[in-house]
Design a protein around this motif. Structure first.
Motif, PDB file in Angstrom:
ATOM      1  N   ASP A  53       0.840  -1.370  -0.159  1.00 42.33           N
ATOM      2  CA  ASP A  53       0.105  -0.158  -0.089  1.00 42.33           C
ATOM      3  C   ASP A  53       0.752   1.066   0.165  1.00 42.33           C
ATOM      4  O   ASP A  53       1.588   1.652   1.141  1.00 42.33           O
ATOM      5  CB  ASP A  53      -0.956   0.055   1.022  1.00 42.33           C
ATOM      6  CG  ASP A  53      -1.851   1.199   1.248  1.00 42.33           C
ATOM      7  OD1 ASP A  53      -1.813   2.131   0.526  1.00 42.33           O
ATOM      8  OD2 ASP A  53      -2.840   1.240   2.072  1.00 42.33           O
ATOM      9  N   LEU A  54       1.015   2.014  -1.371  1.00 42.39           N
ATOM     10  CA  LEU A  54       1.887   3.005  -1.464  1.00 42.39           C
ATOM     11  C   LEU A  54       1.311   4.327  -0.762  1.00 42.39           C
ATOM     12  O   LEU A  54       2.126   5.367  -0.670  1.00 42.39           O
ATOM     13  CB  LEU A  54       2.005   3.176  -2.893  1.00 42.39           C
ATOM     14  CG  LEU A  54       3.136   2.281  -3.821  1.00 42.39           C
ATOM     15  CD1 LEU A  54       3.004   2.496  -4.867  1.00 42.39           C
ATOM     16  CD2 LEU A  54       4.498   2.100  -2.952  1.00 42.39           C
ATOM     17  N   SER A  55       0.100   4.174  -0.084  1.00 41.80           N
ATOM     18  CA  SER A  55      -0.652   5.542   0.505  1.00 41.80           C
ATOM     19  C   SER A  55       0.013   5.728   1.863  1.00 41.80           C
ATOM     20  O   SER A  55      -0.363   6.505   2.488  1.00 41.80           O
ATOM     21  CB  SER A  55      -1.916   5.484   0.390  1.00 41.80           C
ATOM     22  OG  SER A  55      -2.568   4.583   1.164  1.00 41.80           O
ATOM     23  N   LYS A  56       0.711   4.371   2.494  1.00 42.79           N
ATOM     24  CA  LYS A  56       0.962   4.485   3.673  1.00 42.79           C
ATOM     25  C   LYS A  56       2.534   4.413   3.972  1.00 42.79           C
ATOM     26  O   LYS A  56       3.093   3.663   3.220  1.00 42.79           O
ATOM     27  CB  LYS A  56       0.244   3.295   4.390  1.00 42.79           C
ATOM     28  CG  LYS A  56      -1.076   3.254   4.612  1.00 42.79           C
ATOM     29  CD  LYS A  56      -1.712   2.042   5.285  1.00 42.79           C
ATOM     30  CE  LYS A  56      -3.252   2.165   5.247  1.00 42.79           C
ATOM     31  NZ  LYS A  56      -3.597   0.796   5.810  1.00 42.79           N
ATOM     32  N   PRO A  57       3.135   4.844   5.118  1.00 45.63           N
ATOM     33  CA  PRO A  57       4.533   4.978   5.319  1.00 45.63           C
ATOM     34  C   PRO A  57       4.910   3.577   5.822  1.00 45.63           C
ATOM     35  O   PRO A  57       3.947   2.522   6.341  1.00 45.63           O
ATOM     36  CB  PRO A  57       4.978   5.845   6.285  1.00 45.63           C
ATOM     37  CG  PRO A  57       3.736   6.005   7.075  1.00 45.63           C
ATOM     38  CD  PRO A  57       2.811   6.017   5.932  1.00 45.63           C
ATOM     39  N   HIS A 104      -0.427   4.540  -8.249  1.00 42.98           N
ATOM     40  CA  HIS A 104      -0.437   4.525  -6.949  1.00 42.98           C
ATOM     41  C   HIS A 104       0.901   5.417  -6.471  1.00 42.98           C
ATOM     42  O   HIS A 104       1.035   5.724  -5.223  1.00 42.98           O
ATOM     43  CB  HIS A 104      -0.749   3.635  -6.110  1.00 42.98           C
ATOM     44  CG  HIS A 104      -1.931   2.779  -6.462  1.00 42.98           C
ATOM     45  ND1 HIS A 104      -3.238   3.323  -5.339  1.00 42.98           N
ATOM     46  CD2 HIS A 104      -2.537   1.796  -7.096  1.00 42.98           C
ATOM     47  CE1 HIS A 104      -4.061   2.561  -5.734  1.00 42.98           C
ATOM     48  NE2 HIS A 104      -4.059   1.945  -6.876  1.00 42.98           N
ATOM     49  N   LEU A 105       1.842   5.619  -7.432  1.00 37.45           N
ATOM     50  CA  LEU A 105       3.005   6.221  -6.992  1.00 37.45           C
ATOM     51  C   LEU A 105       2.908   7.328  -6.540  1.00 37.45           C
ATOM     52  O   LEU A 105       3.939   7.987  -5.464  1.00 37.45           O
ATOM     53  CB  LEU A 105       4.338   6.075  -7.913  1.00 37.45           C
ATOM     54  CG  LEU A 105       5.668   6.443  -7.960  1.00 37.45           C
ATOM     55  CD1 LEU A 105       5.990   5.469  -6.942  1.00 37.45           C
ATOM     56  CD2 LEU A 105       6.286   6.429  -9.081  1.00 37.45           C
ATOM     57  N   HIS A 106       2.016   8.313  -6.881  1.00 36.54           N
ATOM     58  CA  HIS A 106       1.931   9.552  -6.404  1.00 36.54           C
ATOM     59  C   HIS A 106       1.718   9.740  -5.028  1.00 36.54           C
ATOM     60  O   HIS A 106       1.944  10.464  -4.309  1.00 36.54           O
ATOM     61  CB  HIS A 106       0.956  10.338  -7.199  1.00 36.54           C
ATOM     62  CG  HIS A 106      -0.256   9.813  -7.008  1.00 36.54           C
ATOM     63  ND1 HIS A 106      -0.833   8.519  -7.525  1.00 36.54           N
ATOM     64  CD2 HIS A 106      -1.445  10.415  -6.322  1.00 36.54           C
ATOM     65  CE1 HIS A 106      -2.295   8.466  -7.075  1.00 36.54           C
ATOM     66  NE2 HIS A 106      -2.689   9.411  -6.382  1.00 36.54           N
ATOM     67  N   GLU A 107       1.047   8.807  -4.413  1.00 33.12           N
ATOM     68  CA  GLU A 107       0.597   8.599  -3.093  1.00 33.12           C
ATOM     69  C   GLU A 107       2.021   8.499  -1.968  1.00 33.12           C
ATOM     70  O   GLU A 107       2.147   9.099  -1.094  1.00 33.12           O
ATOM     71  CB  GLU A 107      -0.337   7.576  -2.745  1.00 33.12           C
ATOM     72  CG  GLU A 107      -1.581   7.546  -3.314  1.00 33.12           C
ATOM     73  CD  GLU A 107      -2.549   6.304  -3.337  1.00 33.12           C
ATOM     74  OE1 GLU A 107      -3.689   6.453  -3.299  1.00 33.12           O
ATOM     75  OE2 GLU A 107      -1.735   4.927  -3.133  1.00 33.12           O
ATOM     76  N   TRP A 108       2.876   7.656  -2.689  1.00 36.82           N
ATOM     77  CA  TRP A 108       4.129   7.648  -1.895  1.00 36.82           C
ATOM     78  C   TRP A 108       5.033   8.532  -2.065  1.00 36.82           C
ATOM     79  O   TRP A 108       5.562   9.353  -1.089  1.00 36.82           O
ATOM     80  CB  TRP A 108       4.718   6.363  -2.482  1.00 36.82           C
ATOM     81  CG  TRP A 108       6.265   6.089  -2.010  1.00 36.82           C
ATOM     82  CD1 TRP A 108       6.215   5.160  -0.648  1.00 36.82           C
ATOM     83  CD2 TRP A 108       7.401   6.474  -1.975  1.00 36.82           C
ATOM     84  NE1 TRP A 108       7.581   5.302  -0.134  1.00 36.82           N
ATOM     85  CE2 TRP A 108       8.510   5.940  -1.190  1.00 36.82           C
ATOM     86  CE3 TRP A 108       8.150   7.262  -3.184  1.00 36.82           C
ATOM     87  CZ2 TRP A 108       9.934   6.173  -1.253  1.00 36.82           C
ATOM     88  CZ3 TRP A 108       9.502   7.444  -3.290  1.00 36.82           C
ATOM     89  CH2 TRP A 108      10.383   6.861  -2.143  1.00 36.82           C
ATOM     90  N   ILE A 109       4.998   9.374  -3.187  1.00 36.98           N
ATOM     91  CA  ILE A 109       5.692  10.710  -3.200  1.00 36.98           C
ATOM     92  C   ILE A 109       5.000  11.766  -2.466  1.00 36.98           C
ATOM     93  O   ILE A 109       5.942  12.516  -1.776  1.00 36.98           O
ATOM     94  CB  ILE A 109       5.528  11.168  -5.004  1.00 36.98           C
ATOM     95  CG1 ILE A 109       6.260  10.291  -5.887  1.00 36.98           C
ATOM     96  CG2 ILE A 109       5.941  12.662  -4.921  1.00 36.98           C
ATOM     97  CD1 ILE A 109       6.085  10.459  -7.211  1.00 36.98           C
ATOM     98  N   ASP A 110       3.917  11.711  -2.175  1.00 38.64           N
ATOM     99  CA  ASP A 110       3.225  12.697  -1.102  1.00 38.64           C
ATOM    100  C   ASP A 110       3.850  12.458   0.165  1.00 38.64           C
ATOM    101  O   ASP A 110       4.072  13.631   0.985  1.00 38.64           O
ATOM    102  CB  ASP A 110       1.700  12.440  -0.953  1.00 38.64           C
ATOM    103  CG  ASP A 110       0.958  13.167  -2.151  1.00 38.64           C
ATOM    104  OD1 ASP A 110       1.429  14.172  -2.930  1.00 38.64           O
ATOM    105  OD2 ASP A 110      -0.104  12.737  -2.484  1.00 38.64           O
ATOM    106  N   LEU A 111       4.091  11.252   0.520  1.00 38.61           N
ATOM    107  CA  LEU A 111       4.677  10.975   1.862  1.00 38.61           C
ATOM    108  C   LEU A 111       6.311  11.530   1.980  1.00 38.61           C
ATOM    109  O   LEU A 111       6.737  11.993   3.109  1.00 38.61           O
ATOM    110  CB  LEU A 111       4.713   9.383   2.041  1.00 38.61           C
ATOM    111  CG  LEU A 111       3.215   8.889   2.459  1.00 38.61           C
ATOM    112  CD1 LEU A 111       3.417   7.311   2.275  1.00 38.61           C
ATOM    113  CD2 LEU A 111       2.630   9.229   3.461  1.00 38.61           C
ATOM    114  N   ILE A 112       7.193  11.229   0.866  1.00 37.30           N
ATOM    115  CA  ILE A 112       8.320  11.286   1.171  1.00 37.30           C
ATOM    116  C   ILE A 112       8.882  12.594   0.713  1.00 37.30           C
ATOM    117  O   ILE A 112       9.784  13.421   1.320  1.00 37.30           O
ATOM    118  CB  ILE A 112       9.170  10.113   0.214  1.00 37.30           C
ATOM    119  CG1 ILE A 112       8.628   8.865   0.558  1.00 37.30           C
ATOM    120  CG2 ILE A 112      10.502  10.384   0.186  1.00 37.30           C
ATOM    121  CD1 ILE A 112       8.919   8.401   2.126  1.00 37.30           C
TER     122      ILE A 112
END
Length: 773
Positions: A227-231, A374-382
């Motif tokens: 799940d790329l939306s979560k760290p 979904h990669l944009h969700e991980w980019i939001d985190l990092i």
């Protein structure tokens, strides 16, 4: 412990996390290693002062120039950064090369014929080839002023210098599929000051696969992915609850995770088999315990899910082509595990036949549809808006304050020992990348993926299987690929004054209908004020015109007369649009209105009633509008430069931003409705993401652009000089200019097949164009 040297000995002094190592230049003399716990005190600040004093007393040796004709422009002191080592010396830039000359004897000098640069906080990273994202030199300066001055000379004198693109520019290229997920992540890491030369700020990549036990990796199954939306720390619900309980009871400063997702220790955990010397330096001359080494991909993933202090992400090597970091090619003695087995090659998942196959499947996973969506969700985190503040708290993405840029002001710490201790703690604990985005990152535009097993072979497909829609799309692509080859078909001067619309309207208040075969057909006057906009309804029987007299006029071609007048605004009607029997009107009274035609047949010889369906209020006069291809979204541009995005079912705006410093002339959705392009009085072309409202590209033109057509990547625009310009938005450059009118181009129309373009201008002419194939 007291160490006394009877004679002066030159060499290299390395301060590690637990010891000091002195390596004499004379290879005959022994290397000295002193544990920090045995040291009474270290004069690190004094040593640094001595070093800077030596640098100040010396200068760059110009005998090292590659050519005797080189002219030096600037010289300053700096440090060349490499993993765990910084090397002080002199930087010199000439009209041909950039040089670094270290204080010690190795290397004697380095020179680079420049290509690409990344500007960091107090550093400058040099890439010798544009596609090689492993830099050749990473320079750290003692002041940003010297760094900025050097960069000025680079941009001024070096012909091979290529300016670094912005995050927004790379975002647009990534969204449109012009660069891969891998390339985009590398670019973001570089822009966020991450470098392979700095282990404390090494590029960070995500875990994307969650299945490391199956014999076959199914990239079409969402369950195969993380799940790329979560760290990492929030992927395990039970562990997260324990962490949140501790977080709530923790005194200031609050943080959820006691370790970071990227640190020198984690980087070397992965790279110990190819960089053992760095691990030995970091671990006080020893490798880590065998059971804590990088033994298995599956075990490492499991520990990241379940471990109480393990939240590490991956590094770029997991998606590269060199698998040597997974193999013990050097034959290192990395110890024995509790089960008795020696630590050798990394154990791979069952679905990987060998290290090369593992990396190939990892690359396929990174570029697959699920990850692309979904990669944009991980980019939001990092790198993005969930990195800090309330959004980070809501996303369970809070690390120790020391890890964030600006979290600690080391310059304000006066005590030298405390300052060194703080810097050491920050470097060894890990650092969060520099924040690149403060609003949600847009999603990638992904193509339709087909089930490969169900896809017929190419040989079995016939032309009859191709849909008309596909053929139309291909013809559009062909037309846009040849837009720089526009050929003038005919030119017509049909007005007494300045043309304001392609076919019909005019500032002399007359509507003129013109046939390219038979010439002028009709000339009709509606008002004593100029017409502002016009369109023909889909049945080609009614022409609708708006006027600066606040009215909208309907003209029947069949009956040759004005059929109706709509008086719906308190100021000039600036723009109109028609979709699905609805009329959209924009006005300088700061409103946009939607009208519904009540009559069954608007082309009948009867007066037509229009009911007001919706009204959208603005803070300034509305100059232009456009509907999305699906007709569900509305974009408006005002006289004060504000772009607003509306859902036509709601009176409240979805997004609003001031993207121009003056009047917006035109706005238009891309064919896929993902982006909006706008042009204005400030001579800028601005691309806005529909999903997030983020301004993702601003192109500064040499002159004001008044109108345009575009396909999402390429723009054909008309400017004040009368030229037509073909723009490549991905490179932000004009790729072709076409002489057209003798004055400003004020309007442009393109047919659905993109095969015919008509332009009008202040020279009172209408010109018909076609792309040449």
């Amino acid at each position: 412990m007291l160490v006394c040297l009877k004679s002066r000995t030159s060499g290299s002094l390395k301060i590690c996390s637990k010891s000091i190592i002195f390596e004499p230049d004379d290879a005959v003399k022994p290397i000295l290693k002193i544990l920090l716990k045995d040291c009474k005190g270290i004069g690190a600040v004094e040593e640094r002062a001595i070093l800077q004093s030596r640098l100040a007393r010396t200068c760059f040796d110009k005998n090292s120039f590659q050519h005797v004709t080189e002219n030096p422009h600037m010289e300053c002191v700096a440090e060349m950064v490499s993993p765990l080592v910084t090397n002080a010396g002199h930087v010199c830039i000439t009209d041909c090369n950039l040089y670094f000359q270290p204080m010690n004897s190795y290397p004697m000098h380095s020179y680079v014929n420049l290509c690409v640069f990344t500007v960091c906080v107090k550093g400058l990273e040099v890439f010798c080839t544009e596609n090689d994202l492993c830099s050749d030199i990473y320079l750290k300066f003692y002041s940003t002023k010297e760094r900025d001055e050097l960069y000025y000379y680079i941009a001024t004198f070096l012909e091979n210098h290529i300016a670094e693109c912005t995050a927004e520019s790379y975002m647009l290229q990534w969204q449109r599929g012009h660069i891969s997920n891998y390339q985009y992540l590398l670019h973001l890491n570089n822009l966020a000051d991450r470098s392979v030369n700095d282990l404390s700020q090494y590029p960070v990549f995500p875990w994307v696969i969650s299945d490391y036990s199956s014999t076959q990796l199914d990239l079409l199954n969402p369950a195969s992915f993380r799940d790329l939306s979560k760290p990492i720390g929030a992927l395990n619900t039970e562990r997260l609850e324990r962490l949140l309980e501790r977080y709530r009871d923790m005194p200031e400063p609050h943080f959820m995770y006691g370790s970071h997702y990227s640190s020198p220790g984690y980087v070397l955990f992965y790279l110990v088999r190819v960089a053992p010397e760095h691990m030995l330096c970091l671990q006080n001359g020893r490798f880590d315990q065998a059971d804590r080494m990088f033994n298995s991909v599956g075990e490492t993933w499991k520990n990241c899910l379940e471990g109480g202090t393990d939240f590490k992400e991956l590094i770029p090597e997991f998606y590269g082509s060199d698998s040597s970091f997974l193999k013990n090619l050097l034959g290192l003695n990395l110890g024995r595990r509790q089960g008795g087995g020696r630590v050798e090659n990394v154990e791979l998942p069952p679905w990987a036949s060998d290290p090369d196959d593992f990396l190939e499947k990892m690359r396929l996973a990174l570029e697959c549809q699920y990850v692309s969506e979904h990669l944009h969700e991980w980019i939001d985190l990092i790198f993005g808006y969930k990195q800090r503040g309330s959004e980070a708290v809501a996303a369970h993405n809070v690390f120790h304050p020391f890890t964030y840029e600006g979290g600690v002001d080391c310059d304000s710490i006066e005590d030298p020992d405390q300052k060194i201790a703080m810097l050491t703690q920050i470097l060894e604990f890990g650092q969060t990348p520099r924040q690149l985005f403060v609003t949600p990152h847009p999603q990638r535009i992904t193509p339709r993926f087909h089930n490969l097993s169900a896809t017929p072979s190419l040989s079995s497909m016939s032309p009859s299987m191709e849909s008309f829609e596909d053929l139309t799309e291909e013809s559009k692509k062909m037309a846009w690929s040849n837009m720089n080859k526009l050929a003038l078909q005919s030119c017509h001067k049909i007005h007494k004054d300045i043309s304001k619309n392609v076919l019909y309207r005019h500032v002399d208040s007359t509507l003129k209908m013109f046939s390219k075969e038979n010439g002028l057909q009709r000339s009709v006057s509606f008002s004593n004020m100029a017409l502002s906009s016009c369109l023909m309804l889909p049945d080609d029987k009614i022409v609708v015109c708006s006027s600066w007299d606040n009215n909208v006029y309907f003209y029947s071609i069949a009956y040759g007369r004005r059929q109706d007048t709509l008086m719906g605004h308190d100021d000039a009607v600036s723009h109109i649009c028609w979709r699905d029997d609805k009329l959209y009107t924009a006005s300088w009274d700061s409103t946009v209105k939607i009208w519904k035609c009540v009559a069954d047949d608007i082309s009948s010889n009867k007066r037509t009633q229009f009911d007001l369906l919706a009204e959208f209020e603005h803070e300034a006069g509305v100059n232009t509008l456009d509907l999305s291809p699906a007709g569900t979204l509305l974009a408006t541009g005002t006289k004060e430069g504000t772009l607003t995005l509306w859902d036509i079912a709601s009176p409240l705006p979805l997004n609003q931003l001031t993207c121009h410093s003056g009047k917006i002339h035109q706005v238009a959705f891309s064919p896929d409705s993902r982006h909006i392009l706008s042009v204005g009085e400030d001579s800028c072309l601005v691309v806005t993401d529909v999903q997030t409202g983020m301004l993702i590209a601003t192109v500064h033109a040499e002159q004001e652009q008044r109108c345009f057509c575009w396909d999402g990547n390429t723009v054909l625009s008309g400017g004040m000089s009368g030229d037509l310009s073909v723009w490549d938005l991905l490179s932000s450059k004009v790729i072709h200019k076409i002489p057209a009118h003798s004055g400003a181009v004020t309007c442009m129309w393109m047919n659905e097949q993109c095969s015919t373009i008509i332009t009008g201008g202040v020279d009172k002419q209408i010109i018909l164009w076609k792309p040449e194939y």
